[in-house]
Design a protein around this motif. Structure first.
Motif, mmCIF file in Angstrom:
data_model
loop_
_atom_site.group_PDB
_atom_site.id
_atom_site.type_symbol
_atom_site.label_atom_id
_atom_site.label_comp_id
_atom_site.label_asym_id
_atom_site.label_seq_id
_atom_site.Cartn_x
_atom_site.Cartn_y
_atom_site.Cartn_z
ATOM 1 N N SER A 143 6.005 7.947 5.109
ATOM 2 C CA SER A 143 6.000 9.407 4.971
ATOM 3 C C SER A 143 6.982 9.887 3.922
ATOM 4 C CB SER A 143 6.291 10.065 6.328
ATOM 5 O OG SER A 143 5.183 9.906 7.191
ATOM 6 N N ASN A 144 8.080 9.151 3.713
ATOM 7 C CA ASN A 144 9.005 9.520 2.638
ATOM 8 C C ASN A 144 8.309 9.440 1.285
ATOM 9 O OD1 ASN A 144 10.549 8.077 4.936
ATOM 10 N ND2 ASN A 144 12.115 9.339 3.955
ATOM 11 N N VAL A 145 7.472 8.403 1.111
ATOM 12 C CA VAL A 145 6.717 8.266 -0.140
ATOM 13 C C VAL A 145 5.665 9.359 -0.233
ATOM 14 C CG1 VAL A 145 5.161 6.784 -1.462
ATOM 15 C CG2 VAL A 145 7.141 5.787 -0.277
ATOM 16 N N ARG A 146 4.949 9.578 0.873
ATOM 17 C CA ARG A 146 3.880 10.592 0.862
ATOM 18 C C ARG A 146 4.438 11.972 0.507
ATOM 19 N NH1 ARG A 146 -0.817 10.970 5.198
ATOM 20 N NH2 ARG A 146 -2.059 10.445 3.362
ATOM 21 N N ASP B 299 -1.391 10.778 -8.364
ATOM 22 C CA ASP B 299 -1.358 10.322 -6.977
ATOM 23 C C ASP B 299 -2.632 9.559 -6.647
ATOM 24 O OD1 ASP B 299 1.092 11.498 -6.599
ATOM 25 O OD2 ASP B 299 0.321 13.250 -5.527
ATOM 26 N N TRP B 300 -3.765 10.076 -7.083
ATOM 27 C CA TRP B 300 -5.044 9.400 -6.812
ATOM 28 C C TRP B 300 -5.053 8.010 -7.435
ATOM 29 C CZ3 TRP B 300 -9.376 13.569 -7.989
ATOM 30 C CH2 TRP B 300 -9.209 14.645 -7.119
ATOM 31 N N ASP B 301 -4.605 7.929 -8.690
ATOM 32 C CA ASP B 301 -4.585 6.632 -9.366
ATOM 33 C C ASP B 301 -3.683 5.645 -8.632
ATOM 34 O OD1 ASP B 301 -6.339 7.366 -11.359
ATOM 35 O OD2 ASP B 301 -4.773 7.880 -12.811
ATOM 36 N N ALA B 302 -2.513 6.106 -8.210
ATOM 37 C CA ALA B 302 -1.571 5.218 -7.524
ATOM 38 C C ALA B 302 -2.173 4.664 -6.241
ATOM 39 C CB ALA B 302 -0.270 5.966 -7.227
ATOM 40 N N MET B 303 -2.829 5.515 -5.472
ATOM 41 C CA MET B 303 -3.400 5.055 -4.198
ATOM 42 C C MET B 303 -4.551 4.092 -4.404
ATOM 43 S SD MET B 303 -3.093 8.378 -1.666
ATOM 44 C CE MET B 303 -3.522 9.659 -2.834
ATOM 45 N N MET B 304 -5.433 4.399 -5.324
ATOM 46 C CA MET B 304 -6.568 3.508 -5.557
ATOM 47 C C MET B 304 -6.117 2.198 -6.207
ATOM 48 S SD MET B 304 -8.944 5.186 -4.138
ATOM 49 C CE MET B 304 -10.372 4.180 -4.546
ATOM 50 N N GLY C 114 9.901 11.849 -1.261
ATOM 51 C CA GLY C 114 11.337 11.796 -1.042
ATOM 52 C C GLY C 114 11.898 12.916 -0.194
ATOM 53 N N ASN C 115 11.053 13.788 0.330
ATOM 54 C CA ASN C 115 11.523 14.865 1.212
ATOM 55 C C ASN C 115 11.742 14.288 2.612
ATOM 56 O OD1 ASN C 115 11.783 17.110 2.934
ATOM 57 N ND2 ASN C 115 10.526 18.397 1.595
ATOM 58 N N ASP C 116 12.961 13.788 2.860
ATOM 59 C CA ASP C 116 13.258 13.100 4.120
ATOM 60 C C ASP C 116 13.097 14.016 5.324
ATOM 61 O OD1 ASP C 116 13.838 10.849 2.651
ATOM 62 O OD2 ASP C 116 16.004 11.154 2.683
ATOM 63 N N GLN C 117 13.472 15.277 5.167
ATOM 64 C CA GLN C 117 13.375 16.214 6.285
ATOM 65 C C GLN C 117 11.918 16.413 6.695
ATOM 66 O OE1 GLN C 117 15.196 20.011 5.531
ATOM 67 N NE2 GLN C 117 15.036 20.699 7.652
ATOM 68 N N LYS C 118 11.052 16.596 5.735
ATOM 69 C CA LYS C 118 9.630 16.776 6.016
ATOM 70 C C LYS C 118 9.026 15.498 6.586
ATOM 71 C CE LYS C 118 5.536 18.927 3.958
ATOM 72 N NZ LYS C 118 4.959 19.529 2.728
ATOM 73 N N ALA C 119 9.444 14.350 6.036
ATOM 74 C CA ALA C 119 8.921 13.068 6.514
ATOM 75 C C ALA C 119 9.314 12.828 7.969
ATOM 76 C CB ALA C 119 9.440 11.939 5.633
ATOM 77 N N GLY D 58 0.834 -1.194 0.000
ATOM 78 C CA GLY D 58 0.000 0.000 0.000
ATOM 79 C C GLY D 58 0.869 1.245 0.000
ATOM 80 N N ASN D 59 0.256 2.393 -0.237
ATOM 81 C CA ASN D 59 1.030 3.626 -0.233
ATOM 82 C C ASN D 59 0.124 4.828 -0.018
ATOM 83 O OD1 ASN D 59 -0.203 4.523 -2.639
ATOM 84 N ND2 ASN D 59 1.334 3.538 -3.918
ATOM 85 N N ALA D 60 0.780 5.947 0.279
ATOM 86 C CA ALA D 60 0.105 7.253 0.321
ATOM 87 C C ALA D 60 0.926 8.206 -0.529
ATOM 88 C CB ALA D 60 0.007 7.767 1.747
ATOM 89 N N HIS D 61 0.274 8.944 -1.408
ATOM 90 C CA HIS D 61 0.966 9.898 -2.270
ATOM 91 C C HIS D 61 0.348 11.271 -2.069
ATOM 92 C CE1 HIS D 61 3.498 7.242 -4.792
ATOM 93 N NE2 HIS D 61 2.558 6.349 -4.552
#
Length: 251
Positions: A188-191, A101-106, A194-199, A86-89
């Motif tokens: 969170s890195n995926v969401r 992003d919607w397509d990837a999650m569904m 790739g912004n590791d600092q934000k994740a 599973g994932n969150a984008h």
């Protein structure tokens, strides 16, 4: 010995679950998109149990069915299915959400789970036995700001889990879901693309759940006596009260 198929086995909850189930002498079919990680995990665990790897994307319907239908004889009977992939984008309000992003999650969270389940079920039904664990999320029980489509996908998992349990009841197949809160993984890195600092800020200031925590729960669930089915389980870190309330003073 039983055999478990785990999707999303190359990282996070899936990887930790493979390691934990090996301790219980459960043979493993490990599914993921990164062959080098599958190979490394196979090398790590094959001294304990039999391990077979499948490299495909659960969104690829043809690959899912052809690969599972052509499993080697030694792995052709799947006793336990753990729908973990599973994932969150993204984390945007619906009016500015990205269609990709919607397509990837569904496609991954919902359709991928359905494809793998559909491919595995015929033999479980024929055997009148089996156990399916669907990995959901607290996002499948609540909706939080900017979570819109991710929450929708996990609400779908919750509904599918309930419907699956009803439909498969006549065949003696156990079906249950585990819905974690905040687990520190690559999620969170995926969401945040790739912004590791934000994740990293998601998990700062408190002790989140670990993949090993969820793997331990999954092992508990699948090792219960046959007459026991853990149908629906929500798990939070102590610091978390719901999707939006986290006490960042608890370490």
């Amino acid at each position: 010995m039983k055999t478990a198929l785990i999707t999303g086995a190359t990282s996070g909850i899936g990887r930790s679950t493979a390691i934990e189930l090996a301790k219980h002498n459960i043979n493993l079919i490990l599914c993921g998109r990164r062959q080098h990680r599958l190979d490394a995990l196979q090398n790590e665990l094959s001294t304990t149990v039999n391990v077979h790897t499948l490299c495909f994307d659960v969104r690829d319907k043809d690959a899912v069915f052809s690969t599972i239908e052509n499993l080697p004889e030694a792995f052709s009977t799947i006793d336990i299915l753990i729908n973990n992939a599973g994932n969150a984008h993204g984390l945007s309000p619906i009016q500015t959400g990205d269609l990709d992003d919607w397509d990837a999650m569904m496609d991954i969270n919902v359709k991928g789970l359905l494809y793998v389940s559909k491919a595995v079920l015929p033999k479980m039904i024929a055997a009148q036995s089996g156990h399916i664990i669907n990995i959901g999320s607290i996002a499948g029980k609540e909706v939080y700001p900017n979570g819109n489509i991710y929450c929708a996908s996990k609400h779908a998992v919750d509904a599918i889990n309930k419907g699956m349990r009803i439909d498969l009841n006549p065949y003696g197949i156990r079906v249950g879901a585990i819905h974690p809160g905040l687990v520190e993984t690559e999620f969170s890195n995926v969401r945040f693309k790739g912004n590791d600092q934000k994740a990293a800020t998601v998990y700062n200031g408190f002790d989140p759940l670990t993949p090993e925590d969820i793997a331990d729960i999954i092992a508990f669930v699948v090792t219960r006596p046959y007459h026991v089915n853990i149908a629906d389980l929500i798990v939070f870190p102590t610091a978390q009260a719901n999707s939006t309330i986290v006490n960042k003073k608890i370490n």
